[in-house]
Design a protein around this motif. Structure first.
Motif, PDB file in Angstrom:
ATOM      1  N   VAL A 173       0.762  -1.173   0.053  1.00  0.00           N
ATOM      2  CA  VAL A 173       0.002   0.072  -0.033  1.00  0.00           C
ATOM      3  C   VAL A 173       0.836   1.248  -0.079  1.00  0.00           C
ATOM      4  CG1 VAL A 173      -1.828   1.259   1.289  1.00  0.00           C
ATOM      5  CG2 VAL A 173      -1.537  -1.305   1.260  1.00  0.00           C
ATOM      6  N   ASP A 174       0.579   2.157  -1.058  1.00  0.00           N
ATOM      7  CA  ASP A 174       1.389   3.376  -0.872  1.00  0.00           C
ATOM      8  C   ASP A 174       0.353   4.321  -0.198  1.00  0.00           C
ATOM      9  OD1 ASP A 174       2.334   5.939  -1.597  1.00  0.00           O
ATOM     10  OD2 ASP A 174       2.946   5.610  -3.794  1.00  0.00           O
ATOM     11  N   LEU A 175       0.694   4.675   0.995  1.00  0.00           N
ATOM     12  CA  LEU A 175       0.030   5.362   2.074  1.00  0.00           C
ATOM     13  C   LEU A 175      -0.107   6.769   1.427  1.00  0.00           C
ATOM     14  CD1 LEU A 175       0.636   4.004   5.438  1.00  0.00           C
ATOM     15  CD2 LEU A 175      -1.689   3.899   4.184  1.00  0.00           C
ATOM     16  N   ASP A 176       1.231   7.387   0.770  1.00  0.00           N
ATOM     17  CA  ASP A 176       1.215   8.626   0.497  1.00  0.00           C
ATOM     18  C   ASP A 176       0.407   8.820  -0.784  1.00  0.00           C
ATOM     19  OD1 ASP A 176       3.402   9.716   2.131  1.00  0.00           O
ATOM     20  OD2 ASP A 176       4.245   8.183   1.197  1.00  0.00           O
ATOM     21  N   GLY A 177       0.478   7.832  -1.789  1.00  0.00           N
ATOM     22  CA  GLY A 177      -0.612   7.906  -2.877  1.00  0.00           C
ATOM     23  C   GLY A 177      -1.941   7.891  -2.721  1.00  0.00           C
ATOM     24  N   ALA A 178      -2.401   6.980  -1.708  1.00  0.00           N
ATOM     25  CA  ALA A 178      -3.763   6.866  -1.261  1.00  0.00           C
ATOM     26  C   ALA A 178      -4.325   8.192  -0.855  1.00  0.00           C
ATOM     27  CB  ALA A 178      -3.811   5.955  -0.190  1.00  0.00           C
ATOM     28  N   LYS A 179      -3.424   9.044  -0.218  1.00  0.00           N
ATOM     29  CA  LYS A 179      -3.932  10.357   0.129  1.00  0.00           C
ATOM     30  C   LYS A 179      -3.940  11.406  -0.778  1.00  0.00           C
ATOM     31  CE  LYS A 179      -3.513  13.353   4.319  1.00  0.00           C
ATOM     32  NZ  LYS A 179      -2.815  13.711   5.573  1.00  0.00           N
ATOM     33  N   SER A 180      -2.548  11.171  -1.684  1.00  0.00           N
ATOM     34  CA  SER A 180      -2.473  12.482  -2.608  1.00  0.00           C
ATOM     35  C   SER A 180      -2.877  12.045  -3.995  1.00  0.00           C
ATOM     36  CB  SER A 180      -1.056  12.764  -2.681  1.00  0.00           C
ATOM     37  OG  SER A 180      -0.510  11.575  -3.362  1.00  0.00           O
ATOM     38  N   GLY A 181      -3.143  10.849  -4.220  1.00  0.00           N
ATOM     39  CA  GLY A 181      -3.437  10.540  -5.811  1.00  0.00           C
ATOM     40  C   GLY A 181      -2.331  10.370  -6.622  1.00  0.00           C
ATOM     41  N   ALA A 182      -1.292  10.402  -6.083  1.00  0.00           N
ATOM     42  CA  ALA A 182       0.002  10.287  -6.724  1.00  0.00           C
ATOM     43  C   ALA A 182       1.006   8.826  -6.333  1.00  0.00           C
ATOM     44  CB  ALA A 182       0.856  11.450  -6.852  1.00  0.00           C
TER      45      ALA A 182
END
Length: 241
Positions: free
Chosen positions: A50-59
């Motif tokens: 899981v890319d937690l940064d991506g989950a929040k930012s969409g990137a």
């Protein structure tokens, strides 16, 4: 039942959040690639990333780590966090991911995701319906569980089953990272409303008894995160089921 160890990534580090709260982060002193290799050595065949940064930012902010783990070809990787478009799906597949986990966009734009199921096939996508009970209704927050949405679990799980989806990852947000036990009643409910789906349970698993309970309930898989990281459970014990 598949035993699937999980690695959550934030700024390239292995972390866990409590109930999806980015302010309640626990960092672990593991190198993500080395940890993935350890899981493979222990007999795992799949890894949940899981890319937690991506989950929040969409990137995709942890794509290099995901690519490196997939390139080792020791584990089949299912990965998500930040998937918003078909280009994102293709980018993860090109990175070597075996199965793309689709969460926020699956809640917000089911028509789009239904087309992806038709295009890529049932085994290349995993629908993630992470849920929180609000006044008796299973709601589906998005964007790393930071935004409320109008859709409900009872609406979307049957819809995706009818659209040809095969894999459903379902997390009780209130139990995620809490080591409080899986919500067996939630998974029974999902199996009633969408029996065609192979259900992957996630959130709260503490020990071998929890894994055994999920196996008895005939779920398709279980994701193990904090319990493995903190030594509450070993993969050898989980596989003993």
């Amino acid at each position: 039942m598949q035993i699937i160890p999980a690695i959550d990534l934030r700024a390239g580090r292995v972390v866990r959040l409590k109930q999806g709260d980015y302010a309640q982060e626990t960092r672990y002193e593991f190198d993500a690639c080395a940890l993935a290799a350890d899981y493979a050595d222990a007999g795992a065949t799949w890894l949940h990333l899981v890319d937690l940064d991506g989950a929040k930012s969409g990137a995709f902010e942890n794509l290099r780590v995901i690519e490196k783990i997939a390139a080792a070809e020791r584990l089949a990787v299912q990965a998500g966090g930040g998937v918003r478009s078909e280009d994102d799906v293709q980018r993860l597949l090109d990175a070597g991911v075996a199965r793309v986990v689709v969460g926020s966009v699956a809640v917000r734009e089911p028509e789009k995701v239904e087309k992806w199921i038709s295009r890529y096939g049932e085994d290349r996508l995993c629908i993630a319906l992470d849920t929180r009970n609000e006044n008796g209704v299973w709601r589906l927050p998005s964007a790393g569980w930071t935004q409320s949405e109008g859709a409900t679990l009872d609406e979307l799980a049957p819809r995706y089953a009818n659209a040809g989806a095969k894999h459903l990852l379902c997390t009780d947000i209130s139990r995620d990272g809490m080591l409080s036990g899986p919500n067996l009643d939630l998974y029974k409910h999902v199996q009633r409303i969408a029996p065609q789906l192979s259900l992957i349970a996630s959130g709260g698993v503490r020990d071998l008894a929890d894994v055994q309970a999920l196996r008895t309930q005939d779920v398709g898989g279980v994701v193990l995160g904090r319990s493995l990281l903190e030594g509450k459970l070993t993969l050898a014990e989980a596989f003993s089921c």
